[in-house]
Scaffold this active site. Structure first.
Site, PDB file in Angstrom:
ATOM      1  N   GLU A 233       0.827  -1.213   0.000  1.00 38.29           N
ATOM      2  CA  GLU A 233       0.000   0.000   0.000  1.00 38.29           C
ATOM      3  C   GLU A 233       0.861   1.263   0.000  1.00 38.29           C
ATOM      4  OE1 GLU A 233      -2.962   0.936  -0.370  1.00 38.29           O
ATOM      5  OE2 GLU A 233      -3.140   2.840   0.685  1.00 38.29           O
TER       6      GLU A 233
ATOM      7  N   ASN B 145       4.978  10.262 -10.843  1.00 41.12           N
ATOM      8  CA  ASN B 145       6.082   9.885  -9.950  1.00 41.12           C
ATOM      9  C   ASN B 145       7.099   9.035 -10.714  1.00 41.12           C
ATOM     10  OD1 ASN B 145       7.644   9.593  -7.696  1.00 41.12           O
ATOM     11  ND2 ASN B 145       6.056   8.659  -6.415  1.00 41.12           N
TER      12      ASN B 145
ATOM     13  N   GLY C  75      18.215   7.102  -1.033  1.00 44.19           N
ATOM     14  CA  GLY C  75      19.416   6.802  -1.824  1.00 44.19           C
ATOM     15  C   GLY C  75      20.494   6.078  -1.044  1.00 44.19           C
TER      16      GLY C  75
ATOM     17  N   TYR D 199      11.085   1.306  -9.096  1.00 43.27           N
ATOM     18  CA  TYR D 199      10.451  -0.023  -9.070  1.00 43.27           C
ATOM     19  C   TYR D 199      10.886  -0.858 -10.277  1.00 43.27           C
ATOM     20  CZ  TYR D 199       7.320   1.470  -5.287  1.00 43.27           C
ATOM     21  OH  TYR D 199       6.824   1.892  -4.086  1.00 43.27           O
TER      22      TYR D 199
HETATM   23  C1  LIG Z   1      10.998   5.429  -3.706  1.00 45.18           C
HETATM   24  C2  LIG Z   1      11.761   5.312  -2.380  1.00 45.18           C
HETATM   25  C3  LIG Z   1      10.942   4.465  -1.387  1.00 45.18           C
HETATM   26  C4  LIG Z   1      13.117   4.621  -2.649  1.00 45.18           C
HETATM   27  O1  LIG Z   1      13.807   4.455  -1.413  1.00 45.18           O
HETATM   28  P1  LIG Z   1      15.365   4.791  -1.288  1.00 45.18           P
HETATM   29  O2  LIG Z   1      15.793   4.396   0.077  1.00 45.18           O
HETATM   30  O3  LIG Z   1      15.572   6.207  -1.682  1.00 45.18           O
HETATM   31  O4  LIG Z   1      15.999   3.843  -2.429  1.00 45.18           O
HETATM   32  P2  LIG Z   1      17.297   2.943  -2.268  1.00 45.18           P
HETATM   33  O5  LIG Z   1      18.417   3.778  -1.746  1.00 45.18           O
HETATM   34  O6  LIG Z   1      16.962   1.730  -1.480  1.00 45.18           O
HETATM   35  O7  LIG Z   1      17.592   2.513  -3.790  1.00 45.18           O
HETATM   36  C5  LIG Z   1      18.410   1.443  -3.975  1.00 45.18           C
HETATM   37  C6  LIG Z   1      18.697   1.168  -5.423  1.00 45.18           C
HETATM   38  O8  LIG Z   1      17.878   1.894  -6.328  1.00 45.18           O
HETATM   39  C7  LIG Z   1      18.699   2.651  -7.247  1.00 45.18           C
HETATM   40  N1  LIG Z   1      17.952   3.862  -7.539  1.00 45.18           N
HETATM   41  C8  LIG Z   1      17.699   4.875  -6.688  1.00 45.18           C
HETATM   42  N2  LIG Z   1      16.898   5.788  -7.279  1.00 45.18           N
HETATM   43  C9  LIG Z   1      16.658   5.332  -8.538  1.00 45.18           C
HETATM   44  C10 LIG Z   1      15.914   5.826  -9.642  1.00 45.18           C
HETATM   45  N3  LIG Z   1      15.241   7.001  -9.573  1.00 45.18           N
HETATM   46  N4  LIG Z   1      15.893   5.096 -10.765  1.00 45.18           N
HETATM   47  C11 LIG Z   1      16.543   3.922 -10.852  1.00 45.18           C
HETATM   48  N5  LIG Z   1      17.260   3.409  -9.835  1.00 45.18           N
HETATM   49  C12 LIG Z   1      17.324   4.108  -8.699  1.00 45.18           C
HETATM   50  C13 LIG Z   1      19.979   2.856  -6.503  1.00 45.18           C
HETATM   51  O9  LIG Z   1      21.054   3.096  -7.390  1.00 45.18           O
HETATM   52  C14 LIG Z   1      20.118   1.530  -5.775  1.00 45.18           C
HETATM   53  O10 LIG Z   1      20.553   0.493  -6.666  1.00 45.18           O
HETATM   54  P3  LIG Z   1      21.662  -0.617  -6.208  1.00 45.18           P
HETATM   55  O11 LIG Z   1      21.056  -1.349  -5.034  1.00 45.18           O
HETATM   56  O12 LIG Z   1      21.809  -1.479  -7.424  1.00 45.18           O
HETATM   57  O13 LIG Z   1      22.856   0.175  -5.834  1.00 45.18           O
HETATM   58  C15 LIG Z   1      12.051   6.708  -1.751  1.00 45.18           C
HETATM   59  O14 LIG Z   1      12.816   7.456  -2.648  1.00 45.18           O
HETATM   60  C16 LIG Z   1      10.799   7.489  -1.362  1.00 45.18           C
HETATM   61  O15 LIG Z   1      10.257   7.313  -0.262  1.00 45.18           O
HETATM   62  N6  LIG Z   1      10.335   8.377  -2.262  1.00 45.18           N
HETATM   63  C17 LIG Z   1       9.210   9.243  -1.974  1.00 45.18           C
HETATM   64  C18 LIG Z   1       7.917   8.486  -1.773  1.00 45.18           C
HETATM   65  C19 LIG Z   1       7.580   7.592  -2.944  1.00 45.18           C
HETATM   66  O16 LIG Z   1       7.639   7.997  -4.105  1.00 45.18           O
HETATM   67  N7  LIG Z   1       7.198   6.360  -2.594  1.00 45.18           N
HETATM   68  C20 LIG Z   1       6.726   5.410  -3.547  1.00 45.18           C
HETATM   69  C21 LIG Z   1       5.294   5.670  -3.770  1.00 45.18           C
HETATM   70  S1  LIG Z   1       4.570   4.495  -4.862  1.00 45.18           S
END
Ligand SMILES: CC(C)(COP(=O)(O)OP(=O)(O)OC[C@H]1O[C@@H](n2cnc3c(N)ncnc32)[C@H](O)[C@@H]1OP(=O)(O)O)[C@@H](O)C(=O)NCCC(=O)NCCS
Length: 170
Positions: free
Chosen positions: A90, A131, A100, A138
């Site tokens: 969800e 987004n 990151g 994803y």
């Molecule tokens: C989306 C979200 C949950 C990602 O969490 P995060 O802790 O920032 O992501 P991570 O650091 O775990 O990312 C890990 C991997 O993704 C890669 N990555 C990060 N951002 C990326 C992007 N925009 N596109 C592609 N890859 C990406 C990293 O290089 C890393 O890869 P690796 O494991 O091979 O080195 C976070 O940015 C967030 O909360 N965003 C705002 C809310 C949101 O949009 N939630 C989703 C709603 S559907």
């Protein structure tokens, strides 16, 4: 950044509610948040839990910051007539200053482990079209966009329409 991922507890609900409001604000949907921490606690930690939640917490060794939550994944189990047991994600959120650093991936990975342990074959979730960062994120995990691939629409029936359907005109 050292963090642990653990199941949420009722005592986390105030903090969780704060992060739920943050992600709603991020989506410009703050007005649509109708629940509060009491509802969240009753629905997740009462006799008939409607959801499960994992939280990311700064590791105890991060002096002075013990117990500080920096993200969460809220999910529940469901069923697909095509594939059988599924998990529905969800909400996934990491606070902006902790992004990151692998925390989102760690939360997703723990949800995936729990899902596989319960015999699930799929994780489903929706992502807002604008987004693009989250969509790309994803995708790099291996997710497939079903709207793009099959033209699926995300449909909801709520509020008065739901009451009308149930014959309840309160
Ligand atoms: C989306 C979200 C949950 C990602 O969490 P995060 O802790 O920032 O992501 P991570 O650091 O775990 O990312 C890990 C991997 O993704 C890669 N990555 C990060 N951002 C990326 C992007 N925009 N596109 C592609 N890859 C990406 C990293 O290089 C890393 O890869 P690796 O494991 O091979 O080195 C976070 O940015 C967030 O909360 N965003 C705002 C809310 C949101 O949009 N939630 C989703 C709603 S559907």
């Amino acid at each position: 950044m050292e963090c642990i991922v653990r199941p949420a507890q009722s005592a986390d609900c105030d903090h969780l509610m704060g992060m739920i409001r943050e992600i709603a604000e991020y989506h410009n949907l703050l007005d649509e948040v109708k629940i509060n921490s009491q509802v969240l606690s009753a629905d997740g930690f009462g006799g008939d839990p409607f959801y499960q939640c994992l939280v990311a917490e700064l590791a105890p060794e991060q002096e002075g910051k013990q117990g500080h939550l920096i993200g969460y994944a809220l999910f529940f189990f469901g069923y697909s007539v095509n594939t059988g047991r599924i998990v529905y994600l969800e909400n996934l959120y990491v606070v902006s200053e902790s992004r990151g650093q692998g925390i989102g991936k760690k939360l997703m990975s723990e949800v995936a482990k729990l899902a596989l342990a319960r015999g699930c074959v799929e994780m489903k979730f929706t992502v807002a079209e604008w987004n693009v960062r989250a969509l790309a994120w994803y995708r790099q995990l291996g997710a497939q966009d079903k709207t793009e691939a099959g033209g699926w629409h995300c449909v909801e029936l709520g509020g008065e329409a739901l009451q009308r359907l149930a014959g309840d005109r309160r």
